[in-house]
Design a protein around this motif. Structure first.
Motif, PDB file in Angstrom:
ATOM      1  N   ASP A   3       0.836  -1.185   0.000  1.00  0.00           N
ATOM      2  CA  ASP A   3       0.000   0.000   0.000  1.00  0.00           C
ATOM      3  C   ASP A   3       0.884   1.253   0.000  1.00  0.00           C
ATOM      4  O   ASP A   3       2.096   1.189   0.152  1.00  0.00           O
ATOM      5  CB  ASP A   3      -0.973  -0.006   1.181  1.00  0.00           C
ATOM      6  CG  ASP A   3      -0.271  -0.024   2.517  1.00  0.00           C
ATOM      7  OD1 ASP A   3       0.932  -0.328   2.550  1.00  0.00           O
ATOM      8  OD2 ASP A   3      -0.935   0.272   3.525  1.00  0.00           O
ATOM      9  N   ILE A   4       0.297   2.396  -0.169  1.00  0.00           N
ATOM     10  CA  ILE A   4       1.018   3.661  -0.330  1.00  0.00           C
ATOM     11  C   ILE A   4       1.830   4.011   0.915  1.00  0.00           C
ATOM     12  O   ILE A   4       2.961   4.482   0.808  1.00  0.00           O
ATOM     13  CB  ILE A   4       0.029   4.809  -0.667  1.00  0.00           C
ATOM     14  CG1 ILE A   4      -0.706   4.531  -1.968  1.00  0.00           C
ATOM     15  CG2 ILE A   4       0.743   6.137  -0.737  1.00  0.00           C
ATOM     16  CD1 ILE A   4       0.197   4.423  -3.181  1.00  0.00           C
ATOM     17  N   SER A   5       1.305   3.759   2.108  1.00  0.00           N
ATOM     18  CA  SER A   5       2.032   4.121   3.328  1.00  0.00           C
ATOM     19  C   SER A   5       3.290   3.281   3.499  1.00  0.00           C
ATOM     20  O   SER A   5       4.321   3.784   3.946  1.00  0.00           O
ATOM     21  CB  SER A   5       1.126   3.994   4.554  1.00  0.00           C
ATOM     22  OG  SER A   5       0.736   2.650   4.739  1.00  0.00           O
ATOM     23  N   ILE A  11      10.564   4.512   0.995  1.00  0.00           N
ATOM     24  CA  ILE A  11      11.256   5.628   0.336  1.00  0.00           C
ATOM     25  C   ILE A  11      11.922   6.519   1.381  1.00  0.00           C
ATOM     26  O   ILE A  11      13.058   6.975   1.181  1.00  0.00           O
ATOM     27  CB  ILE A  11      10.281   6.420  -0.554  1.00  0.00           C
ATOM     28  CG1 ILE A  11       9.896   5.560  -1.751  1.00  0.00           C
ATOM     29  CG2 ILE A  11      10.902   7.733  -1.010  1.00  0.00           C
ATOM     30  CD1 ILE A  11       8.815   6.143  -2.627  1.00  0.00           C
ATOM     31  N   ASP A  12      11.262   6.759   2.498  1.00  0.00           N
ATOM     32  CA  ASP A  12      11.858   7.563   3.570  1.00  0.00           C
ATOM     33  C   ASP A  12      13.121   6.913   4.119  1.00  0.00           C
ATOM     34  O   ASP A  12      14.123   7.590   4.365  1.00  0.00           O
ATOM     35  CB  ASP A  12      10.850   7.785   4.707  1.00  0.00           C
ATOM     36  CG  ASP A  12       9.773   8.790   4.358  1.00  0.00           C
ATOM     37  OD1 ASP A  12       9.978   9.566   3.399  1.00  0.00           O
ATOM     38  OD2 ASP A  12       8.723   8.787   5.036  1.00  0.00           O
ATOM     39  N   ILE A  13      13.090   5.612   4.301  1.00  0.00           N
ATOM     40  CA  ILE A  13      14.272   4.893   4.809  1.00  0.00           C
ATOM     41  C   ILE A  13      15.420   5.013   3.816  1.00  0.00           C
ATOM     42  O   ILE A  13      16.563   5.270   4.201  1.00  0.00           O
ATOM     43  CB  ILE A  13      13.924   3.417   5.093  1.00  0.00           C
ATOM     44  CG1 ILE A  13      12.998   3.324   6.291  1.00  0.00           C
ATOM     45  CG2 ILE A  13      15.193   2.600   5.317  1.00  0.00           C
ATOM     46  CD1 ILE A  13      12.457   1.933   6.539  1.00  0.00           C
ATOM     47  N   ILE A  14      15.135   4.838   2.539  1.00  0.00           N
ATOM     48  CA  ILE A  14      16.181   4.946   1.516  1.00  0.00           C
ATOM     49  C   ILE A  14      16.754   6.359   1.496  1.00  0.00           C
ATOM     50  O   ILE A  14      17.972   6.543   1.398  1.00  0.00           O
ATOM     51  CB  ILE A  14      15.633   4.548   0.133  1.00  0.00           C
ATOM     52  CG1 ILE A  14      15.330   3.048   0.124  1.00  0.00           C
ATOM     53  CG2 ILE A  14      16.609   4.906  -0.977  1.00  0.00           C
ATOM     54  CD1 ILE A  14      14.594   2.578  -1.103  1.00  0.00           C
ATOM     55  N   GLU A  15      15.906   7.365   1.607  1.00  0.00           N
ATOM     56  CA  GLU A  15      16.377   8.751   1.611  1.00  0.00           C
ATOM     57  C   GLU A  15      17.243   9.041   2.831  1.00  0.00           C
ATOM     58  O   GLU A  15      18.282   9.689   2.729  1.00  0.00           O
ATOM     59  CB  GLU A  15      15.196   9.717   1.609  1.00  0.00           C
ATOM     60  CG  GLU A  15      14.468   9.799   0.297  1.00  0.00           C
ATOM     61  CD  GLU A  15      13.259  10.708   0.372  1.00  0.00           C
ATOM     62  OE1 GLU A  15      12.911  11.175   1.477  1.00  0.00           O
ATOM     63  OE2 GLU A  15      12.643  10.953  -0.682  1.00  0.00           O
TER      64      GLU A  15
END
Length: 57
Positions: A3-5, A11-15
């Motif tokens: 899901d989107i969350s 994506i936040d972890i990768i950033e």
């Protein structure tokens, strides 16, 4: 399917982790290359000084 969350969290972890790791690796590789050059030039200088000392003796 994610899901989107969950995707947003990934994506936040990768950033937050990935980018600093990549930058650190890039800088370490550049530092290593510069240190190898410095070692080579230092050895060349030492050899030149030793050669000059022998020529003066």
């Amino acid at each position: 399917m994610m899901d989107i969350s969950a995707l947003s969290g990934l994506i936040d972890i990768i950033e937050n982790v990935g980018f600093p790791v990549i930058v650190a690796l890039f800088l370490l590789i550049r530092y290593e290359i510069r240190m190898e050059r410095l070692e080579k030039h230092s050895k060349d200088l030492s050899d030149t000084i030793n050669k000059l000392r022998r020529d003066l003796s």
